[in-house]
Design a protein around this motif. Structure first.
Motif, PDB file in Angstrom:
ATOM      1  N   LEU A 120       0.827  -1.208   0.000  1.00 23.07           N
ATOM      2  CA  LEU A 120       0.000   0.000   0.000  1.00 23.07           C
ATOM      3  C   LEU A 120       0.862   1.259   0.000  1.00 23.07           C
ATOM      4  O   LEU A 120       0.443   2.309  -0.484  1.00 23.07           O
ATOM      5  N   GLY A 121       2.068   1.153   0.577  1.00 21.73           N
ATOM      6  CA  GLY A 121       2.981   2.291   0.611  1.00 21.73           C
ATOM      7  C   GLY A 121       2.630   3.331   1.644  1.00 21.73           C
ATOM      8  O   GLY A 121       3.110   4.464   1.565  1.00 21.73           O
ATOM      9  N   VAL A 122       1.809   2.981   2.629  1.00 16.63           N
ATOM     10  CA  VAL A 122       1.447   3.939   3.677  1.00 16.63           C
ATOM     11  C   VAL A 122       2.674   4.305   4.500  1.00 16.63           C
ATOM     12  O   VAL A 122       2.906   5.472   4.816  1.00 16.63           O
ATOM     13  N   ILE A 123       3.476   3.309   4.843  1.00 17.63           N
ATOM     14  CA  ILE A 123       4.699   3.514   5.614  1.00 17.63           C
ATOM     15  C   ILE A 123       5.899   3.228   4.722  1.00 17.63           C
ATOM     16  O   ILE A 123       5.949   2.210   4.039  1.00 17.63           O
ATOM     17  N   GLU A 124       6.859   4.152   4.700  1.00 19.73           N
ATOM     18  CA  GLU A 124       8.088   3.955   3.934  1.00 19.73           C
ATOM     19  C   GLU A 124       9.287   4.302   4.824  1.00 19.73           C
ATOM     20  O   GLU A 124       9.206   5.192   5.674  1.00 19.73           O
ATOM     21  N   VAL A 125      10.383   3.581   4.642  1.00 17.61           N
ATOM     22  CA  VAL A 125      11.628   3.851   5.362  1.00 17.61           C
ATOM     23  C   VAL A 125      12.709   4.089   4.329  1.00 17.61           C
ATOM     24  O   VAL A 125      12.877   3.295   3.405  1.00 17.61           O
ATOM     25  N   LEU A 126      13.428   5.196   4.450  1.00 18.71           N
ATOM     26  CA  LEU A 126      14.449   5.506   3.456  1.00 18.71           C
ATOM     27  C   LEU A 126      15.739   5.923   4.128  1.00 18.71           C
ATOM     28  O   LEU A 126      16.023   5.484   5.244  1.00 18.71           O
ATOM     29  N   GLY A 156      21.583  13.071  10.047  1.00 18.90           N
ATOM     30  CA  GLY A 156      22.025  11.679  10.132  1.00 18.90           C
ATOM     31  C   GLY A 156      21.009  10.757  10.761  1.00 18.90           C
ATOM     32  O   GLY A 156      21.356   9.683  11.237  1.00 18.90           O
ATOM     33  N   ARG A 157      19.744  11.147  10.765  1.00 21.92           N
ATOM     34  CA  ARG A 157      18.703  10.320  11.369  1.00 21.92           C
ATOM     35  C   ARG A 157      17.930   9.571  10.282  1.00 21.92           C
ATOM     36  O   ARG A 157      17.654  10.113   9.224  1.00 21.92           O
ATOM     37  N   LYS A 158      17.583   8.326  10.564  1.00 23.78           N
ATOM     38  CA  LYS A 158      16.768   7.550   9.650  1.00 23.78           C
ATOM     39  C   LYS A 158      15.429   8.260   9.457  1.00 23.78           C
ATOM     40  O   LYS A 158      14.874   8.847  10.387  1.00 23.78           O
ATOM     41  N   ILE A 159      14.892   8.219   8.220  1.00 27.85           N
ATOM     42  CA  ILE A 159      13.616   8.871   7.925  1.00 27.85           C
ATOM     43  C   ILE A 159      12.542   7.810   7.711  1.00 27.85           C
ATOM     44  O   ILE A 159      12.709   6.891   6.917  1.00 27.85           O
ATOM     45  N   ILE A 160      11.431   7.943   8.426  1.00 25.43           N
ATOM     46  CA  ILE A 160      10.258   7.094   8.242  1.00 25.43           C
ATOM     47  C   ILE A 160       9.106   7.996   7.832  1.00 25.43           C
ATOM     48  O   ILE A 160       8.845   9.007   8.479  1.00 25.43           O
ATOM     49  N   VAL A 214      22.836   2.499  -1.893  1.00 25.49           N
ATOM     50  CA  VAL A 214      22.006   2.038  -3.006  1.00 25.49           C
ATOM     51  C   VAL A 214      20.684   2.793  -3.035  1.00 25.49           C
ATOM     52  O   VAL A 214      20.019   2.912  -2.006  1.00 25.49           O
ATOM     53  N   TRP A 215      20.306   3.315  -4.193  1.00 18.36           N
ATOM     54  CA  TRP A 215      18.950   3.833  -4.399  1.00 18.36           C
ATOM     55  C   TRP A 215      18.661   3.815  -5.891  1.00 18.36           C
ATOM     56  O   TRP A 215      19.560   3.710  -6.724  1.00 18.36           O
ATOM     57  N   SER A 216      17.383   3.911  -6.213  1.00 21.15           N
ATOM     58  CA  SER A 216      16.972   3.790  -7.607  1.00 21.15           C
ATOM     59  C   SER A 216      17.155   5.102  -8.354  1.00 21.15           C
ATOM     60  O   SER A 216      17.453   6.138  -7.754  1.00 21.15           O
ATOM     61  N   ASN A 217      16.928   5.064  -9.648  1.00 19.57           N
ATOM     62  CA  ASN A 217      17.130   6.234 -10.490  1.00 19.57           C
ATOM     63  C   ASN A 217      16.174   7.364 -10.156  1.00 19.57           C
ATOM     64  O   ASN A 217      16.458   8.526 -10.421  1.00 19.57           O
ATOM     65  N   ASP A 218      15.005   7.046  -9.574  1.00 20.13           N
ATOM     66  CA  ASP A 218      14.080   8.101  -9.166  1.00 20.13           C
ATOM     67  C   ASP A 218      14.402   8.625  -7.769  1.00 20.13           C
ATOM     68  O   ASP A 218      13.658   9.419  -7.207  1.00 20.13           O
ATOM     69  N   LYS A 219      15.527   8.147  -7.226  1.00 21.50           N
ATOM     70  CA  LYS A 219      16.111   8.631  -5.976  1.00 21.50           C
ATOM     71  C   LYS A 219      15.286   8.281  -4.736  1.00 21.50           C
ATOM     72  O   LYS A 219      15.468   8.851  -3.667  1.00 21.50           O
ATOM     73  N   THR A 220      14.390   7.325  -4.846  1.00 23.39           N
ATOM     74  CA  THR A 220      13.604   6.909  -3.692  1.00 23.39           C
ATOM     75  C   THR A 220      13.836   5.430  -3.421  1.00 23.39           C
ATOM     76  O   THR A 220      14.287   4.679  -4.281  1.00 23.39           O
ATOM     77  N   ILE A 221      13.516   5.012  -2.200  1.00 22.11           N
ATOM     78  CA  ILE A 221      13.621   3.609  -1.811  1.00 22.11           C
ATOM     79  C   ILE A 221      12.316   3.231  -1.123  1.00 22.11           C
ATOM     80  O   ILE A 221      11.925   3.858  -0.138  1.00 22.11           O
ATOM     81  N   SER A 222      11.631   2.224  -1.632  1.00 27.27           N
ATOM     82  CA  SER A 222      10.389   1.783  -1.012  1.00 27.27           C
ATOM     83  C   SER A 222      10.701   0.833   0.134  1.00 27.27           C
ATOM     84  O   SER A 222      11.793   0.261   0.218  1.00 27.27           O
ATOM     85  N   LEU A 223       9.710   0.659   1.001  1.00 22.53           N
ATOM     86  CA  LEU A 223       9.905  -0.225   2.152  1.00 22.53           C
ATOM     87  C   LEU A 223      10.113  -1.665   1.709  1.00 22.53           C
ATOM     88  O   LEU A 223      10.817  -2.427   2.364  1.00 22.53           O
ATOM     89  N   ILE A 271      13.869  -2.035   0.933  1.00 24.44           N
ATOM     90  CA  ILE A 271      14.841  -1.737   1.978  1.00 24.44           C
ATOM     91  C   ILE A 271      15.398  -3.023   2.584  1.00 24.44           C
ATOM     92  O   ILE A 271      16.580  -3.111   2.926  1.00 24.44           O
ATOM     93  N   GLY A 272      14.566  -4.072   2.678  1.00 21.78           N
ATOM     94  CA  GLY A 272      15.021  -5.345   3.232  1.00 21.78           C
ATOM     95  C   GLY A 272      16.119  -5.988   2.394  1.00 21.78           C
ATOM     96  O   GLY A 272      17.184  -6.346   2.919  1.00 21.78           O
ATOM     97  N   PRO A 273      15.901  -6.155   1.090  1.00 31.14           N
ATOM     98  CA  PRO A 273      16.956  -6.728   0.237  1.00 31.14           C
ATOM     99  C   PRO A 273      18.234  -5.890   0.226  1.00 31.14           C
ATOM    100  O   PRO A 273      19.337  -6.441   0.199  1.00 31.14           O
ATOM    101  N   ILE A 274      18.100  -4.569   0.255  1.00 29.45           N
ATOM    102  CA  ILE A 274      19.284  -3.705   0.271  1.00 29.45           C
ATOM    103  C   ILE A 274      20.079  -3.919   1.551  1.00 29.45           C
ATOM    104  O   ILE A 274      21.311  -4.037   1.526  1.00 29.45           O
TER     105      ILE A 274
END
Length: 489
Positions: free
Chosen positions: A131-137, A143-147, A457-466, A469-472
């Motif tokens: 659904l993409g409601v929650i994303e972690v990048l 230097g803080r993780k963004i949720i 690692v990030w994609s060409n659109d400069k975003t990382i979906s939740l 994030i696990g495989p990365i």
């Protein structure tokens, strides 16, 4: 840190009014409050009996909280209809008359220890994650993780299992709450069909105890409406003033640019379109200016640019940070790469380095140097692992255990550009030293993978979906634990 301290901030005029639920963005956005609290104690107290307890979690370059100034934040137009606001107000009023609302959608048996640690790690949340409601990048400028959480992606209530959704939130947060993190909530898109019941919000608040609030350093609410006021007033009796200072109201997306890279933020199109209406087409990058790269520049450029202009195999800023952090006292610092640093100090250092000035670290600058290193990797114009390898890294988890080593070696040795290979090897060799002292610094290979994975690692659109994030993180952890088998010594 000699020659690198940020200028002292002037004292703000005025005092903080705890009755004001809408503090605006201010120069003290990186303030880390000194109060955290135990919800169980608060729920047993009446509001007028509330007593603050200090935990000594202050940032060194921020003054006393009494000096902090807050102003009312104007409310932007959202999709919340008037009937919904009236219905919610009645729901809140009824709950107030009856006492704490019942939480039928929260099964306490699933949170027997009060933390959510006992959630079945094998439970499949794929349908909710999609659904993409929650994303972690990646990380913000401190230097803080963004949720991020997006209200517009919430499905109609009848189609959402609120019980599972709550478990999914707790399951996701459990992976990051032990490090400093920022939360960004995109409020636009909430309506009478998808808004969560007040009883569910109450259950969420009770489940997310002090452990989840302690390392939350900033809570950005984007495009707030009167719904926020209604909910805030309901929870206000048990919300501490110190926790309230973590909340920052953002009326336009471009206000976030001083805190994080908007290009890498997964902002829903519906939110962007709404913001353009509010800003009359200025756009989310209206405050940013494009300038040509300078020969001395290291932040925001490519690895190739740095190597060509600095005539070195490894970017000087990486060498400076890693040489300092490789000292035994630094390597043994608990929470290294987990803690944040003053954004003003980090920005000042970036400016000095990009001008070609020399910076030196002092013994107490461990977290500053750590954040600077992560910031450099995160702000590269192209990721260290390159855009071309993104899809291959995402599929790393699909490989059998027997084939992972060959698969990883092929990516790193055969497909990674030579200059990127040298820089990656230099970084991984240093991180292996951090892992060697994990009994003291508490940073295992898994913990470091969570921190560094999205910065490599990030994609060409400069975003990382939740979902990616696990495989990365799995790929990054494998690099760290199999360094000697992967890299050519």
């Amino acid at each position: 840190m000699s020659g690198s301290q940020a200028p002292k901030q002037s004292t703000c005029q005025g005092t903080y009014e705890p009755e004001d639920p809408y503090p605006s963005l201010s120069d003290y956005h990186d303030y880390e409050p000194g109060l955290e609290f135990d919800d169980s104690e608060l729920l047993e107290q009446k509001p007028e009996e509330f007593v603050e307890e200090e935990f000594g979690d202050l940032v060194e370059d921020v003054g006393e909280s009494e000096d902090r100034d807050y102003i009312e934040s104007p409310m932007s137009d959202g999709t919340i209809d008037e009937d919904f606001e009236e219905a919610l107000a009645k729901e809140v009023q009824l709950a107030g008359e009856l006492g704490s609302p019942d939480t039928p959608m929260v099964d306490s048996k699933l949170f027997t220890d009060g933390t959510g640690d006992d959630i079945d790690p094998g439970e499949d949340f794929t349908d909710i994650a999609e659904l993409g409601v929650i994303e972690v990048l990646g990380e913000d400028r401190s230097g803080r993780k963004i949720i991020t959480a997006a209200a517009c992606k919430l499905p109609v209530n009848k189609k959402l299992d609120n019980q599972r959704f709550l478990r999914y939130i707790v399951y996701t947060l459990n992976q990051y709450v032990d490090m400093d993190y920022s939360l960004v909530y995109f409020h636009h898109g909430l309506d009478s069909a998808n808004k969560p019941p007040i009883s569910w919000l109450w259950g969420l608040y009770k489940v997310l105890d002090r452990r989840y609030k302690k390392n939350l350093k900033s809570f950005f609410i984007v495009h707030p409406t009167n719904f926020i006021r209604v909910v805030y007033n309901f929870f206000k009796p048990i919300i501490s003033a110190k926790f309230g200072r973590k909340v920052q109201y953002v009326n336009q997306l471009r206000e976030l640019s001083q805190h994080m890279d908007l290009d890498k933020l997964p902002i829903p199109k519906q939110v962007i379109d709404h913001d353009r209406k509010l800003t009359r087409g200025v756009g989310i990058t209206g405050m940013r200016t494009l300038v040509s790269w300078q020969p001395t520049q290291q932040f925001g450029v490519t690895i190739e640019w740095i190597i060509e202009n600095h005539k070195t195999a490894v970017p000087p800023v990486m060498t400076k940070c890693i040489d300092f952090l490789s000292q035994p006292d630094c390597l043994e610092t608990e929470g290294i790469f987990r803690r944040s640093a003053s954004v003003n100090v980090v920005r000042e250092l970036q400016k000095k380095i990009d001008r070609g000035d020399t910076v030196e670290f002092e013994s107490q600058d461990v977290h500053i140097a750590a954040v600077l290193l992560k910031t450099f990797l995160r702000e590269l114009s192209h990721p260290l692992m390159t855009y071309q390898l993104f899809d291959s890294i995402i599929h790393f988890s699909d490989m059998s255990k027997d084939s992972r080593l060959k698969y990883c070696r092929d990516l790193v040795i055969k497909k990674l550009p030579d200059q990127n290979y040298v820089v990656l090897k230099f970084l991984v060799e240093f991180l292996s030293l951090v892992v060697d002292r994990c009994d003291m610094n508490k940073m295992t290979a898994a913990n470091l993978a969570v921190v560094f994975g999205p910065n490599l690692v990030w994609s060409n659109d400069k975003t990382i979906s939740l979902t990616s994030i696990g495989p990365i993180n799995a790929f990054t952890e494998y690099l760290l634990t199999n360094m000697h088998s992967i890299f050519i010594l």
